[in-house]
Design a protein around this motif. Structure first.
Motif, PDB file in Angstrom:
ATOM      1  N   GLU A 139       1.914   4.443   2.413  1.00 14.61           N
ATOM      2  CA  GLU A 139       1.195   4.164   1.174  1.00 14.61           C
ATOM      3  C   GLU A 139       1.043   5.477   0.398  1.00 14.61           C
ATOM      4  O   GLU A 139       0.211   6.317   0.735  1.00 14.61           O
ATOM      5  N   LEU A 140       1.880   5.625  -0.600  1.00 19.17           N
ATOM      6  CA  LEU A 140       1.897   6.822  -1.429  1.00 19.17           C
ATOM      7  C   LEU A 140       2.324   6.407  -2.830  1.00 19.17           C
ATOM      8  O   LEU A 140       3.330   5.708  -2.991  1.00 19.17           O
ATOM      9  N   LYS A 141       1.577   6.820  -3.820  1.00 16.80           N
ATOM     10  CA  LYS A 141       1.976   6.549  -5.193  1.00 16.80           C
ATOM     11  C   LYS A 141       3.108   7.519  -5.533  1.00 16.80           C
ATOM     12  O   LYS A 141       2.917   8.559  -6.156  1.00 16.80           O
ATOM     13  N   ALA A 142       4.318   7.128  -5.094  1.00 18.03           N
ATOM     14  CA  ALA A 142       5.460   8.035  -5.175  1.00 18.03           C
ATOM     15  C   ALA A 142       5.925   8.274  -6.602  1.00 18.03           C
ATOM     16  O   ALA A 142       6.687   9.214  -6.857  1.00 18.03           O
ATOM     17  N   SER A 143       5.500   7.411  -7.544  1.00 15.44           N
ATOM     18  CA  SER A 143       5.886   7.625  -8.931  1.00 15.44           C
ATOM     19  C   SER A 143       5.055   8.710  -9.600  1.00 15.44           C
ATOM     20  O   SER A 143       5.375   9.150 -10.710  1.00 15.44           O
ATOM     21  N   ASP A 144       3.986   9.156  -8.952  1.00 18.75           N
ATOM     22  CA  ASP A 144       3.156  10.231  -9.497  1.00 18.75           C
ATOM     23  C   ASP A 144       3.960  11.533  -9.528  1.00 18.75           C
ATOM     24  O   ASP A 144       4.680  11.851  -8.576  1.00 18.75           O
ATOM     25  N   PRO A 145       3.861  12.314 -10.601  1.00 18.11           N
ATOM     26  CA  PRO A 145       4.611  13.589 -10.675  1.00 18.11           C
ATOM     27  C   PRO A 145       4.324  14.525  -9.509  1.00 18.11           C
ATOM     28  O   PRO A 145       5.160  15.348  -9.146  1.00 18.11           O
ATOM     29  N   LEU A 146       3.149  14.376  -8.901  1.00 19.03           N
ATOM     30  CA  LEU A 146       2.787  15.246  -7.783  1.00 19.03           C
ATOM     31  C   LEU A 146       3.678  15.000  -6.569  1.00 19.03           C
ATOM     32  O   LEU A 146       3.852  15.896  -5.737  1.00 19.03           O
ATOM     33  N   LEU A 158      10.218   2.555  -7.993  1.00 23.10           N
ATOM     34  CA  LEU A 158       9.132   2.638  -7.016  1.00 23.10           C
ATOM     35  C   LEU A 158       8.043   1.648  -7.390  1.00 23.10           C
ATOM     36  O   LEU A 158       7.925   1.257  -8.559  1.00 23.10           O
ATOM     37  N   PRO A 159       7.221   1.205  -6.426  1.00 29.82           N
ATOM     38  CA  PRO A 159       6.215   0.170  -6.708  1.00 29.82           C
ATOM     39  C   PRO A 159       5.194   0.610  -7.762  1.00 29.82           C
ATOM     40  O   PRO A 159       4.744   1.754  -7.754  1.00 29.82           O
ATOM     41  N   GLN A 160       4.866  -0.335  -8.655  1.00 31.54           N
ATOM     42  CA  GLN A 160       3.869  -0.094  -9.702  1.00 31.54           C
ATOM     43  C   GLN A 160       2.666  -1.011  -9.554  1.00 31.54           C
ATOM     44  O   GLN A 160       1.614  -0.763 -10.119  1.00 31.54           O
ATOM     45  N   LYS A 161       2.829  -2.119  -8.786  1.00 34.49           N
ATOM     46  CA  LYS A 161       1.763  -3.100  -8.602  1.00 34.49           C
ATOM     47  C   LYS A 161       1.469  -3.251  -7.109  1.00 34.49           C
ATOM     48  O   LYS A 161       2.257  -2.850  -6.256  1.00 34.49           O
ATOM     49  N   SER A 162       0.347  -3.882  -6.813  1.00 34.84           N
ATOM     50  CA  SER A 162      -0.084  -4.019  -5.425  1.00 34.84           C
ATOM     51  C   SER A 162       0.789  -4.983  -4.628  1.00 34.84           C
ATOM     52  O   SER A 162       0.770  -4.956  -3.397  1.00 34.84           O
ATOM     53  N   ASP A 163       1.542  -5.866  -5.308  1.00 42.83           N
ATOM     54  CA  ASP A 163       2.406  -6.810  -4.595  1.00 42.83           C
ATOM     55  C   ASP A 163       3.867  -6.368  -4.618  1.00 42.83           C
ATOM     56  O   ASP A 163       4.770  -7.161  -4.365  1.00 42.83           O
ATOM     57  N   ALA A 211       4.374   1.416  -0.304  1.00 40.27           N
ATOM     58  CA  ALA A 211       3.508   0.581  -1.137  1.00 40.27           C
ATOM     59  C   ALA A 211       2.451   1.466  -1.772  1.00 40.27           C
ATOM     60  O   ALA A 211       2.279   2.638  -1.403  1.00 40.27           O
ATOM     61  N   LEU A 212       1.742   0.910  -2.736  1.00 40.18           N
ATOM     62  CA  LEU A 212       0.643   1.646  -3.353  1.00 40.18           C
ATOM     63  C   LEU A 212      -0.511   1.764  -2.367  1.00 40.18           C
ATOM     64  O   LEU A 212      -0.649   0.934  -1.449  1.00 40.18           O
ATOM     65  N   PRO A 213      -1.370   2.781  -2.509  1.00 41.71           N
ATOM     66  CA  PRO A 213      -2.502   2.940  -1.593  1.00 41.71           C
ATOM     67  C   PRO A 213      -3.370   1.685  -1.531  1.00 41.71           C
ATOM     68  O   PRO A 213      -3.764   1.129  -2.555  1.00 41.71           O
ATOM     69  N   GLY A 214      -3.623   1.220  -0.270  1.00 44.05           N
ATOM     70  CA  GLY A 214      -4.476   0.056  -0.051  1.00 44.05           C
ATOM     71  C   GLY A 214      -3.787  -1.271  -0.197  1.00 44.05           C
ATOM     72  O   GLY A 214      -4.416  -2.314   0.005  1.00 44.05           O
ATOM     73  N   ALA A 215      -2.476  -1.277  -0.498  1.00 46.09           N
ATOM     74  CA  ALA A 215      -1.798  -2.546  -0.766  1.00 46.09           C
ATOM     75  C   ALA A 215      -1.264  -3.227   0.486  1.00 46.09           C
ATOM     76  O   ALA A 215      -1.212  -4.459   0.537  1.00 46.09           O
ATOM     77  N   LEU A 216      -0.892  -2.490   1.506  1.00 44.01           N
ATOM     78  CA  LEU A 216      -0.248  -3.107   2.664  1.00 44.01           C
ATOM     79  C   LEU A 216      -0.888  -2.715   3.989  1.00 44.01           C
ATOM     80  O   LEU A 216      -1.161  -3.582   4.826  1.00 44.01           O
ATOM     81  N   LEU A 217      -1.169  -1.439   4.193  1.00 42.44           N
ATOM     82  CA  LEU A 217      -1.699  -1.010   5.483  1.00 42.44           C
ATOM     83  C   LEU A 217      -3.092  -1.555   5.751  1.00 42.44           C
ATOM     84  O   LEU A 217      -3.379  -2.039   6.844  1.00 42.44           O
TER      85      LEU A 217
END
Length: 953
Positions: A139-146, A158-163, A211-217
């Motif tokens: 769970e990492l917002k991989a689209s973030d520039p960081l 890369l994922p943009q929504k929780s689903d 997945a986005l943070p909190g979406a799957l794990l």
């Protein structure tokens, strides 16, 4: 100066013209030198390209962040770490104290005014087109520039929504899914859409879903209650960016709060050793290789390179010698027109220079092109992307100069020989009377004896592999020096051979200057192969002896520790239906507390049990003193006492592993049949409701076994820490102890269900053991895996295949490699022999010899060279393998004695380090290779040769 320049310029022009006139021979020598250069240059390019710079490595680990903060799991106590965060230790002395454990709040260690991004990692079973696949979930917002650079998008986004989720390319290949497919996880009703594929540049073969943070794990952890599944907990790190970078002082400040930090600024500019607190502790250092280790590594590389160059020179030297003899009239004309010996030498050496230079150019260019073309294949094989296509001109230049140097070295002996011939002999084509060198065999014999002595000393008196390798190399060089004399000894066997092989052997003996180097080259190739094959076969035998089977060969076990055994009957039936089962033995386990508890559950209402081992039967080395619970029990004894106790039956290590706690299995006499234990008394004891025990340490003085039922594990652990006996009801059972040393495959005792029922002990289904009529096929296993996946349960299935050799393909590859090298070397020698003995072959045609004689003679010439080289190489190759195995045996015995002195191990675990000669490999080399080489040479040789007119003098 001017004369030297013009003479060498003329020599190079003559050599170049001669190389172009004799294209076949020139191409042969060029290929011999260029092939190793191609391999070395390609290896250099591959290693340099795969070697990441610090910046590239940081980009793949940190993305665009300045640092990654991690929880080391030490409960927030202050720590010390290495600059790369690879090692750390808590501050303070914890001898005699509990080691700190627990989670740390990373957010408290974040510097002010920082931007952070969480990166969580866990695992779960995801449903695929084939069934279930245990997959890494991130769970990492991989689209973030960081996070830029951590994941490289291949398709989609890369994922943009929780689903939405993205998956690695390897996961999509393994699962049969694709971008746009729906993805579900075991235990979850939610569906996720795969919107993209990506790759991890450092781990191309990883099965991972993002997945986005909190979406799957989080939903998965909640649905499956990961507390029941050890090893599947989620770990979270923080990627942070801070103005001015994350300095070493900031790292130490975070360490004071119990957090480790991998910092970009620190990696690019490491602190001095004196400023790293962890390096100041005793036992810590910078972990750099010692000077001796570096010297040993360089010596090993130098030995390999030197032997490779020697082999090339041995093969190329005869080619230059034949070329010089074919050009002897031209060289004689040079002498007749005022040229002296140095000019003759210069012309022959220039031939080596020209061929070496051409080989360097060709090999380097082909190495560049081959590496560039195979880059995707190489990256896939290594499992990581290149940092860049890194071309190091100076290194490639050095490799090219090695080719030039090799060409010159190969031409030295022919140059000296040609320069010593008289002008008259060169112009008339007479070879003169050649006397064998009597000094070289003496030097060779001395080298063999000296090398063998060094290798023997290294294997028996030191622990240094380099000493054995060096001595073996000297001995092999001695055998090479002895080769001309040994070829002469082989010639004495010609009297018992038919005509064609007798002619071939006589020709080989008469032309030792051509035959001996070819035989030596074959010898070197075969010796290396035999050495590696012998070492590999011995290592394989050691691995086979040390292999610990979990079941008899072909037997199957299936265990299911979920939901109180609810799905066990269906699983048992599925295995019975889909595999060739002979005997099925159902087994249960003891349950304490709730029936739905798993064996290792720590949930409220779930208990456990333990076998009560009488104190008189406990090993003193393992018994803890209640007054000093944190003291190492073995410290109470001297070395002599530890060695004596290691022979005590109470301290014998238990063999095998089992799926249940303490090796207690609830079953009947069928389990004895599956485990291949033929004991009528044990079968009768089970029928009478008695426990069958395979470990006499569990029996008390009355011959009974006691089992303690612990309903409150927490209270039991507290009592243990205080040195008291754990609270719990104890049940005693009549026992039959199996005599002898029957292999029970980790099962310490079989408890009949009737005995537990009479004692009021609850059991739940656990699984079954099976014996099979024949080994289950791969298709049967796949069908079974698919059927078991439908249950959605975590099933432990094992099919005992026995010891699987990982080296059989290596032995086969070595045999094939040695065969190719041998055939190639023998073929080269045959080609040179035909060129050198063309006049003899034409004479055979002139006197009316049948056409097949030429073909037969060529075949036997090749076979004779191959046979002599293989025979000598096989004898020379055993020495280094034996030396290395003896060295390993000394090391393992040393470690074994140290373990006994420290109270570890037992007298039954003496290291087994055999020396096994791979007779199959030797037979293939001794028989198949010479025969194959002879047949190949006979097939490619023209049976009819045109007569030529006598050359005018």
């Amino acid at each position: 100066m001017n004369s030297w320049y013009h003479s060498w310029r003329a020599a190079i022009r003559i050599a170049r013209r001669d190389a172009l006139r004799s294209k076949g021979r020139s191409f042969l020598v060029l290929a011999m030198i260029a092939l190793p250069i191609l391999g070395v240059s390609a290896a250099d390019l591959t290693l340099r390209s795969a070697e990441l710079s610090t910046e590239q490595s940081l980009e793949r680990k940190l993305g665009a962040a300045d640092a990654r903060l991690s929880d080391p799991g030490l409960g927030g106590v202050p720590i010390k770490q290495t600059p790369d965060a690879g090692s750390y230790t808590p501050v303070g002395d914890f001898d005699g104290k509990p080691w700190p454990e627990g989670k740390t709040d990373i957010s408290k260690a974040l510097p002010p005014s920082t931007k952070s991004l969480t990166d969580s990692l866990g695992s779960g079973k995801l449903r695929t087109t084939h069934g279930l696949l245990n997959t890494e979930i991130r769970e990492l917002k991989a689209s973030d520039p960081l996070a830029k650079g951590i994941m490289v998008v291949d398709r989609g986004h890369l994922p943009q929504k929780s689903d939405e989720v993205a998956a690695t390319t390897h996961f999509l290949q393994s699962s049969g899914l694709k971008v746009g497919s729906k993805l579900t996880a075991r235990g979850l009703d939610r569906e996720y859409t795969i919107v993209g594929s990506y790759e991890l540049p450092d781990a191309l073969k990883t099965d991972q879903v993002n997945a986005l943070p909190g979406a799957l794990l989080a939903p998965l952890d909640k649905a499956l209650d990961k507390a029941e599944l050890p090893g599947t907990e989620t770990s979270t790190t923080h990627l942070v960016t801070v103005s001015g970078g994350f300095t070493w002082n900031m790292v130490k400040a975070a360490n004071a709060k119990g957090v480790t930090v991998n910092s970009r600024a620190v990696a690019l500019n490491p602190p001095a050793t004196a400023d790293v607190p962890i390096y100041q502790e005793e036992g810590w250092g910078t972990f750099e290789e010692s000077t001796a280790a570096k010297a040993a590594a360089l010596a090993a590389v130098g030995t390999v390179v030197g032997l490779a160059m020697l082999e090339i020179c041995l093969l190329a030297g005869p080619a230059f010698a034949v070329g010089a003899r074919r050009s002897r009239r031209q060289l004689g004309l040079v002498g007749a027109n005022g040229g002296d010996r140095r000019h003759i030498r210069a012309i022959v050496l220039a031939g080596g220079l020209v061929i070496g230079f051409a080989a360097a150019v060709v090999g380097t260019v082909l190495g560049l092109l081959l590496t560039f073309a195979l880059q995707p294949v190489l990256e896939d094989y290594m499992g990581q992307r290149f940092g860049s296509f890194d071309v190091r001109p100076l290194e490639l230049l050095g490799i090219g100069l090695l080719a030039v140097f090799t060409g010159l070295m190969a031409a030295i002996v022919p140059a000296i020989t040609s320069s010593r011939q008289s002008v008259l002999a060169s112009l008339t084509g007479r070879r003169g009377v050649r006397k064998s060198n009597r000094v070289l065999p003496v030097i060779g014999l001395i080298a063999v004896l000296l090398g063998a002595a060094i290798a023997l000393y290294g294997s028996l008196m030191t622990d240094q592999f380099i000493v054995v390798a060096g001595g073996s190399a000297i001995a092999e060089l001695g055998v090479v020096a002895l080769t001309p004399a040994l070829v002469g000894l082989f010639g004495r066997t010609g009297r018992i051979l038919p005509l064609s092989p007798r002619l071939a052997l006589r020709d080989a003996v008469r032309n030792r200057g051509r035959t001996a180097p070819a035989v030596a080259a074959v010898l070197a190739a075969v010796a290396g192969t035999v050495a590696v094959a012998t070492y590999t076969a011995s290592n394989e035998a050691q691995g086979k002896a040390g292999y610990e089977a979990r079941l008899p060969h072909g037997a199957v076990s299936v265990m299911l520790d979920e939901a109180g055994g609810r799905d066990v009957p269906a699983v048992r039936a599925a295995v019975q239906k889909l595999l060739p089962i002979d005997v099925r033995a159902d087994v249960d386990r003891i349950s304490v507390g709730k029936s739905t508890c798993s064996m290792y559950s720590g949930k409220e209402g779930c208990g456990r049990y333990e076998v009560v081992v009488p104190k008189a039967n406990q090993c003193p080395l393992w018994m803890t003193d209640p007054a000093h619970p944190n003291e190492d029990p073995s410290e109470r004894f001297s070395k002599e006492q530890r060695r004596k106790l290691a022979k005590d039956w109470r301290c014998k290590e238990s063999a095998g592993s089992t799926y249940v706690d303490s090796g207690v299995v609830v079953g009947d006499a069928k389990l004895l049949k599956v485990l291949e234990i033929n004991d009528a008394a044990a079968e009768k004891a089970l029928a009478d409701g008695q426990i069958v025990s395979f470990d006499k340490r569990n029996l008390d003085a009355k011959g009974k076994i006691s089992i303690r039922l612990i309903t409150d594990p927490k209270a039991a652990d507290e009592a243990r820490e205080k040195g008291k006996e754990a609270p719990g009801e104890i049940k005693s059972f009549t026992t039959h102890q199996v005599s002898g040393s029957a292999n029970s495959y980790g099962v310490a005792m079989i408890v009949p269900p009737a005995a537990l029922k009479a004692a009021g002990v609850t059991t739940v289904p656990l699984g079954a053991y099976y014996s099979t009529d024949k080994m289950p096929s791969s298709a049967q296993r796949q069908r079974l895996d698919g059927e078991l996946d439908k249950t959605g349960s975590d099933i432990n299935l094992h099919v005992e295949d026995g010891y699987t050799s990982e080296n059989s393909i290596i032995l086969l590859s070595l045999t094939v490699f040695a065969g190719l090298i041998t055939i190639g070397a023998a073929g080269i020698a045959t080609g040179l022999a035909q060129a050198d003995a063309e006049a003899d072959l034409k004479t055979l045609a002139a006197v009316g010899a049948p056409p097949r004689v030429r073909r037969t003679l060529s075949g036997f010439q090749c076979g004779v060279v191959a046979a002599m080289g293989v025979l000598l190489g096989s004898a020379a190759g055993v020495l280094p393998a034996v030396g290395l195995r003896l060295t390993e045996k000394r090391q393992e015995m040393k470690f074994y004695q140290q373990a006994l002195d420290q109270g570890f191990g037992s007298a039954d675990s003496v290291p087994y380090v055999p020396i096994i000669v791979p007779w199959e490999t030797l037979a293939a080399l001794l028989v198949a290779v010479p025969v194959g080489a002879a047949l190949l040479a006979a097939l490619v040789t023209r049976s009819r040769g045109a007569l030529s007119r006598r050359e005018a003098t």
